[in-house]
Design a protein around this motif. Sequence first.
Motif, PDB file in Angstrom:
ATOM      1  N   ALA A 199      17.586-111.231 -42.851  1.00  0.00           N
ATOM      2  CA  ALA A 199      18.791-110.757 -43.816  1.00  0.00           C
ATOM      3  C   ALA A 199      18.934-109.258 -43.416  1.00  0.00           C
ATOM      4  O   ALA A 199      19.837-108.722 -44.420  1.00  0.00           O
ATOM      5  CB  ALA A 199      17.890-110.726 -45.045  1.00  0.00           C
ATOM      6  N   GLY A 200      19.137-108.608 -42.521  1.00  0.00           N
ATOM      7  CA  GLY A 200      19.408-107.435 -42.151  1.00  0.00           C
ATOM      8  C   GLY A 200      21.042-107.416 -42.294  1.00  0.00           C
ATOM      9  O   GLY A 200      21.885-108.056 -41.875  1.00  0.00           O
ATOM     10  N   LYS A 201      21.379-106.379 -43.009  1.00  0.00           N
ATOM     11  CA  LYS A 201      22.699-105.758 -43.049  1.00  0.00           C
ATOM     12  C   LYS A 201      23.576-105.685 -41.880  1.00  0.00           C
ATOM     13  O   LYS A 201      24.867-105.897 -41.883  1.00  0.00           O
ATOM     14  CB  LYS A 201      22.869-104.360 -43.779  1.00  0.00           C
ATOM     15  N   HIS A 202      22.890-105.540 -40.618  1.00  0.00           N
ATOM     16  CA  HIS A 202      23.572-105.424 -39.354  1.00  0.00           C
ATOM     17  C   HIS A 202      24.099-106.586 -38.822  1.00  0.00           C
ATOM     18  O   HIS A 202      25.046-106.771 -38.089  1.00  0.00           O
ATOM     19  CB  HIS A 202      22.516-104.944 -38.187  1.00  0.00           C
ATOM     20  N   ARG A 203      23.887-107.725 -39.583  1.00  0.00           N
ATOM     21  CA  ARG A 203      24.441-109.014 -39.200  1.00  0.00           C
ATOM     22  C   ARG A 203      25.864-109.323 -39.974  1.00  0.00           C
ATOM     23  O   ARG A 203      26.398-110.389 -39.784  1.00  0.00           O
ATOM     24  CB  ARG A 203      23.205-110.204 -39.664  1.00  0.00           C
ATOM     25  N   ILE A 204      26.004-108.388 -40.816  1.00  0.00           N
ATOM     26  CA  ILE A 204      27.327-108.703 -41.861  1.00  0.00           C
ATOM     27  C   ILE A 204      28.262-107.602 -41.750  1.00  0.00           C
ATOM     28  O   ILE A 204      27.718-106.501 -41.502  1.00  0.00           O
ATOM     29  CB  ILE A 204      27.067-109.290 -43.167  1.00  0.00           C
ATOM     30  N   LEU A 205      29.468-107.615 -42.266  1.00  0.00           N
ATOM     31  CA  LEU A 205      30.356-106.675 -42.371  1.00  0.00           C
ATOM     32  C   LEU A 205      30.314-106.608 -43.893  1.00  0.00           C
ATOM     33  O   LEU A 205      31.243-107.591 -44.515  1.00  0.00           O
ATOM     34  CB  LEU A 205      31.661-106.878 -41.654  1.00  0.00           C
ATOM     35  N   PRO A 206      29.959-105.645 -44.722  1.00  0.00           N
ATOM     36  CA  PRO A 206      29.813-105.756 -46.166  1.00  0.00           C
ATOM     37  C   PRO A 206      30.941-105.955 -46.859  1.00  0.00           C
ATOM     38  O   PRO A 206      31.841-105.271 -46.238  1.00  0.00           O
ATOM     39  CB  PRO A 206      28.981-104.512 -46.244  1.00  0.00           C
ATOM     40  N   SER A 207      31.102-106.715 -47.564  1.00  0.00           N
ATOM     41  CA  SER A 207      32.452-107.080 -48.283  1.00  0.00           C
ATOM     42  C   SER A 207      32.120-107.813 -49.422  1.00  0.00           C
ATOM     43  O   SER A 207      31.117-108.220 -49.484  1.00  0.00           O
ATOM     44  CB  SER A 207      33.607-107.966 -47.402  1.00  0.00           C
ATOM     45  N   PRO A 208      33.204-108.028 -50.441  1.00  0.00           N
ATOM     46  CA  PRO A 208      33.051-108.804 -51.460  1.00  0.00           C
ATOM     47  C   PRO A 208      32.813-110.243 -51.350  1.00  0.00           C
ATOM     48  O   PRO A 208      31.830-110.705 -52.035  1.00  0.00           O
ATOM     49  CB  PRO A 208      34.209-108.589 -52.638  1.00  0.00           C
ATOM     50  N   GLY A 209      33.260-110.843 -50.210  1.00  0.00           N
ATOM     51  CA  GLY A 209      33.020-112.093 -49.752  1.00  0.00           C
ATOM     52  C   GLY A 209      31.709-112.186 -49.231  1.00  0.00           C
ATOM     53  O   GLY A 209      31.063-113.512 -49.516  1.00  0.00           O
ATOM     54  N   SER A 210      31.082-111.350 -48.357  1.00  0.00           N
ATOM     55  CA  SER A 210      29.645-111.522 -47.852  1.00  0.00           C
ATOM     56  C   SER A 210      28.582-111.320 -49.123  1.00  0.00           C
ATOM     57  O   SER A 210      27.581-111.688 -49.235  1.00  0.00           O
ATOM     58  CB  SER A 210      29.502-110.511 -46.711  1.00  0.00           C
ATOM     59  N   GLY A 213      24.074-102.401 -54.558  1.00  0.00           N
ATOM     60  CA  GLY A 213      25.309-103.217 -54.435  1.00  0.00           C
ATOM     61  C   GLY A 213      26.655-103.005 -53.784  1.00  0.00           C
ATOM     62  O   GLY A 213      27.222-103.796 -53.020  1.00  0.00           O
ATOM     63  N   MET A 214      26.992-101.846 -54.182  1.00  0.00           N
ATOM     64  CA  MET A 214      28.369-101.273 -53.611  1.00  0.00           C
ATOM     65  C   MET A 214      28.175-101.115 -51.925  1.00  0.00           C
ATOM     66  O   MET A 214      29.039-101.409 -51.253  1.00  0.00           O
ATOM     67  CB  MET A 214      28.866-100.055 -54.116  1.00  0.00           C
ATOM     68  N   ASP A 215      26.991-100.747 -51.504  1.00  0.00           N
ATOM     69  CA  ASP A 215      26.618-100.485 -50.104  1.00  0.00           C
ATOM     70  C   ASP A 215      26.739-101.977 -49.351  1.00  0.00           C
ATOM     71  O   ASP A 215      26.868-101.956 -48.354  1.00  0.00           O
ATOM     72  CB  ASP A 215      25.344 -99.947 -49.928  1.00  0.00           C
ATOM     73  N   LYS A 216      26.559-102.964 -50.286  1.00  0.00           N
ATOM     74  CA  LYS A 216      26.277-104.264 -49.554  1.00  0.00           C
ATOM     75  C   LYS A 216      27.793-104.983 -49.875  1.00  0.00           C
ATOM     76  O   LYS A 216      27.801-106.290 -49.650  1.00  0.00           O
ATOM     77  CB  LYS A 216      25.145-105.165 -50.242  1.00  0.00           C
ATOM     78  N   GLY A 255      23.741-118.020 -43.542  1.00  0.00           N
ATOM     79  CA  GLY A 255      23.503-119.471 -43.178  1.00  0.00           C
ATOM     80  C   GLY A 255      23.731-119.798 -41.715  1.00  0.00           C
ATOM     81  O   GLY A 255      23.388-121.128 -41.413  1.00  0.00           O
ATOM     82  N   ARG A 256      23.612-118.629 -40.886  1.00  0.00           N
ATOM     83  CA  ARG A 256      23.871-118.771 -39.604  1.00  0.00           C
ATOM     84  C   ARG A 256      22.450-119.087 -38.785  1.00  0.00           C
ATOM     85  O   ARG A 256      21.681-118.295 -39.129  1.00  0.00           O
ATOM     86  CB  ARG A 256      24.796-118.019 -38.824  1.00  0.00           C
ATOM     87  N   PRO A 257      22.451-119.843 -37.703  1.00  0.00           N
ATOM     88  CA  PRO A 257      21.166-119.902 -37.185  1.00  0.00           C
ATOM     89  C   PRO A 257      20.788-118.380 -36.480  1.00  0.00           C
ATOM     90  O   PRO A 257      21.685-117.757 -35.970  1.00  0.00           O
ATOM     91  CB  PRO A 257      21.479-120.892 -35.708  1.00  0.00           C
ATOM     92  N   VAL A 258      19.489-118.170 -36.390  1.00  0.00           N
ATOM     93  CA  VAL A 258      19.195-117.044 -35.882  1.00  0.00           C
ATOM     94  C   VAL A 258      17.621-117.051 -35.497  1.00  0.00           C
ATOM     95  O   VAL A 258      16.933-117.613 -36.240  1.00  0.00           O
ATOM     96  CB  VAL A 258      18.988-115.756 -37.096  1.00  0.00           C
ATOM     97  N   ASP A 259      17.390-116.335 -34.397  1.00  0.00           N
ATOM     98  CA  ASP A 259      15.969-115.906 -34.072  1.00  0.00           C
ATOM     99  C   ASP A 259      15.432-115.157 -34.650  1.00  0.00           C
ATOM    100  O   ASP A 259      15.766-113.812 -34.801  1.00  0.00           O
ATOM    101  CB  ASP A 259      15.728-115.737 -32.569  1.00  0.00           C
ATOM    102  N   THR A 288      10.101-104.030 -45.590  1.00  0.00           N
ATOM    103  CA  THR A 288      11.411-103.964 -46.280  1.00  0.00           C
ATOM    104  C   THR A 288      12.297-103.048 -45.739  1.00  0.00           C
ATOM    105  O   THR A 288      11.926-101.837 -45.040  1.00  0.00           O
ATOM    106  CB  THR A 288      11.193-103.882 -47.794  1.00  0.00           C
ATOM    107  N   GLY A 289      13.239-103.059 -46.174  1.00  0.00           N
ATOM    108  CA  GLY A 289      14.476-102.509 -45.597  1.00  0.00           C
ATOM    109  C   GLY A 289      15.629-102.791 -44.666  1.00  0.00           C
ATOM    110  O   GLY A 289      15.597-103.773 -44.144  1.00  0.00           O
ATOM    111  N   GLU A 290      16.731-102.113 -45.053  1.00  0.00           N
ATOM    112  CA  GLU A 290      17.905-102.268 -44.193  1.00  0.00           C
ATOM    113  C   GLU A 290      18.614-103.904 -44.042  1.00  0.00           C
ATOM    114  O   GLU A 290      19.110-104.546 -43.314  1.00  0.00           O
ATOM    115  CB  GLU A 290      17.702-101.995 -42.553  1.00  0.00           C
ATOM    116  N   THR A 291      18.518-104.414 -45.441  1.00  0.00           N
ATOM    117  CA  THR A 291      19.079-105.926 -45.567  1.00  0.00           C
ATOM    118  C   THR A 291      20.545-105.998 -46.202  1.00  0.00           C
ATOM    119  O   THR A 291      20.781-104.770 -47.008  1.00  0.00           O
ATOM    120  CB  THR A 291      17.974-106.577 -46.504  1.00  0.00           C
ATOM    121  N   GLY A 292      21.014-106.708 -46.184  1.00  0.00           N
ATOM    122  CA  GLY A 292      22.253-107.078 -46.926  1.00  0.00           C
ATOM    123  C   GLY A 292      22.080-108.155 -48.085  1.00  0.00           C
ATOM    124  O   GLY A 292      23.060-108.839 -48.641  1.00  0.00           O
ATOM    125  N   VAL A 293      20.930-108.255 -48.564  1.00  0.00           N
ATOM    126  CA  VAL A 293      20.820-109.357 -49.552  1.00  0.00           C
ATOM    127  C   VAL A 293      21.102-108.871 -50.932  1.00  0.00           C
ATOM    128  O   VAL A 293      21.132-107.699 -51.346  1.00  0.00           O
ATOM    129  CB  VAL A 293      19.193-109.338 -49.629  1.00  0.00           C
TER     130      VAL A 293
END
Length: 386
Positions: free
Chosen positions: A98-109, A215-218, A72-76, A137-142
């Motif tokens: 929604a790229g996975k590079h924008r987060i550190l995957p964890s149960p919280g994210s 799911g576990m990768d995310k 939910g953070r602002p992004v270009d 498609t590809g490389e998302t943390g969705v």
Amino acid sequence: KMKVVIAADAFKDCLSSEEVNEAVRESIFKIDPEVEVVTAGISDGALDGLDVLKRWGREIEEIPFKTTDLMGRPVDAPYLTTNYKKAPLAIIATASTAGKHRILPSPGSFIRATSFGLGTQIRDALGRGAKRILILTGETGVSDGGLGLLQALGVNFYDEEGHLIGRDKNLLATNFKEVRNLESVVQQFNHVEIMIATNTDRPYAGYRGAQRTWGMDKGGTKKQIEVFDKRMDGFFMTVIKELNLDLRDVAGLGVDGGIGGALAVLGGQIVPTGDIMANLVGLPQKLEDADLFITGTGKISHHPQTPHVINQVLDLATKMSVPAVAICGQVDNSMRHYPNEKVAVFSIQRRPSSLRRSMETRYAIVNIKIVTRNIIRLMNMARAEK
């Protein structure tokens, strides 16, 4: 005069598509300056795909766009527009918002990640008159099954008490009880073609679905994955009830945490990434009258159900009767079963070396040039004998 077409994919975390192409081109000219060299780019999608199309696509315009990312953070998150088959086309990469590079995957994210921002991009493209929408498609943390995307387009989700659920939630974490406005949102896309570029065969939900595959990768726990998968299956049951549309067994809809399934509800169809990318960069036209096609990628493998873009463009060259060569950082053992006997595949490695050493940019470029030099020499020898 020999004509060589070069269209390489990136060597991931090492060289871009353009850098690989340039290394091959320089090596060819060093051997034979008279060769006609034509270049294009290829990508398996995501953000690299946008870069490739900006560089090699025809009449591509970049549309600046501001939205929100997974958290939910602002992004270009710019996307591209062009004309394709005589209609306005918008090209959107899921990883841009929604790229996975924008987060550190964890149960919280995992429990928060939403595809809402991607839906706002699609809504903007519709407002600009797009009649075709290509989703790379590809490389998302969705992890929300693409429900946030639908929410951004106007589908409403309600909790057990009948309260409208806000946009700041991962809808799979809310145990929503009611879905409204789905049919009217789908009707907005009656005259819009949505293409979902992917090479995966994973369905939306179930034991081979999005959650259980990625799911576990995310960052998801086994319990979160189990709950989210069940709720995704429940959503598809709602789609059957509301739209009389059963998408449960459609291959590929699990891509990007279920974004493929949400797009399919809107009428989206799966398209092979390599085929659509090749068309957008004009590769079939460039291969006409070519004497040799050279492509490349970091790792090549052979999986018939989920072919990589490199396999797809090699098959294209073969169909056009152009000798085809792939140069790769690594050749997977599965290539022993690759059925296309009119393709040659070479590893660029010249001696045993560590992965880290092999992926050093300058070292990889030198190796690419040496392999290319030998390929061109062999071609010249074969042509001289004719």
